[in-house]
Design an enzyme around this catalytic site. Structure first.
Site, PDB file in Angstrom:
ATOM      1  N   HIS A 115     -67.378  24.164-129.348  1.00 47.27           N
ATOM      2  CA  HIS A 115     -67.032  23.336-128.221  1.00 47.27           C
ATOM      3  C   HIS A 115     -68.271  23.043-127.228  1.00 47.27           C
ATOM      4  O   HIS A 115     -68.979  23.992-127.237  1.00 47.27           O
ATOM      5  CB  HIS A 115     -65.795  24.013-127.389  1.00 47.27           C
ATOM      6  CG  HIS A 115     -64.649  24.138-128.425  1.00 47.27           C
ATOM      7  ND1 HIS A 115     -63.920  23.112-128.572  1.00 47.27           N
ATOM      8  CD2 HIS A 115     -64.101  25.286-128.959  1.00 47.27           C
ATOM      9  CE1 HIS A 115     -62.850  23.502-129.354  1.00 47.27           C
ATOM     10  NE2 HIS A 115     -63.083  24.760-129.531  1.00 47.27           N
ATOM     11  N   SER A 160     -64.164  45.994-140.835  1.00 42.23           N
ATOM     12  CA  SER A 160     -63.100  45.529-139.869  1.00 42.23           C
ATOM     13  C   SER A 160     -63.459  45.327-138.536  1.00 42.23           C
ATOM     14  O   SER A 160     -64.343  46.126-137.791  1.00 42.23           O
ATOM     15  CB  SER A 160     -62.085  46.704-139.901  1.00 42.23           C
ATOM     16  OG  SER A 160     -61.528  46.807-141.554  1.00 42.23           O
TER      17      SER A 160
END
Length: 182
Positions: A115, A160
């Site tokens: 953005h 992870s």
């Protein structure tokens, strides 16, 4: 470039995501995702028919667990024996290619859009998108986030919870936030 917002998005230029054509594409994706997430496993198979039709390409043996979410779907390519565990999200404003024998753990997120930094332009929906490419035989651990423009090389491992902000070389293991070579 002049052209539609979809053309600008595909070209990697600044585009306005608040656009009727892009709204229609996201609506089509929402319907396909809903079908995938609500069919029984026996009815759904490895990939619900509407989702398989939506994707740019998906090998017959690619498997996507429910729930799953994508923004457009039309930019996603899944190679042979790709496995996406439950809760994966792919915000595919640009191409996302996942290579053969790659596995994503639960809750992996892939984001292609960036953005605008100017708040006024961000309110107008101005964004750009960069592709994400994940090679063959890659393992991405649960809860990892892959950001726009990243390429992950063949045989790499993403730990992870890692936040991958840059390319990962083939055969490398990265962990942490931001992800670093282990």
């Amino acid at each position: 470039m002049t052209g539609s917002e979809r053309e600008k998005m595909a070209a990697g230029e600044w585009y306005r995501c608040l656009d009727p054509e892009l709204d229609q594409l996201r609506d089509r994706a929402r319907k396909a995702v809903h079908q995938h997430n609500t069919l029984t496993p026996d009815e759904r198979g490895s990939l619900a028919p509407a989702l398989r039709e939506l994707f740019a390409a998906a090998a017959a043996d690619a498997f996507v667990e429910a729930p799953f979410h994508c923004s457009y779907g039309i930019n996603i390519e899944l190679g042979a024996r790709v496995y996406l565990n439950a809760g994966c999200t792919i915000l595919d404003s640009a191409p996302v290619v996942i290579g053969t024998d790659t596995m994503l753990g639960p809750g992996v997120h892939i984001y292609c859009a960036e953005h605008h930094k100017d708040p006024a332009l961000r309110r107008e929906g101005l964004e750009t998108a960069r592709p994400v490419t994940i090679g063959e035989n890659v393992w991405i651990g649960g809860g990892a986030i892959i950001l726009a423009g990243v390429t992950i090389g063949d045989g790499a491992i993403v730990g992870s919870g890692a936040v991958v902000t840059r390319d990962v070389a083939p055969g490398t293991t990265v962990v942490g936030n931001p992800a670093r070579v282990r």
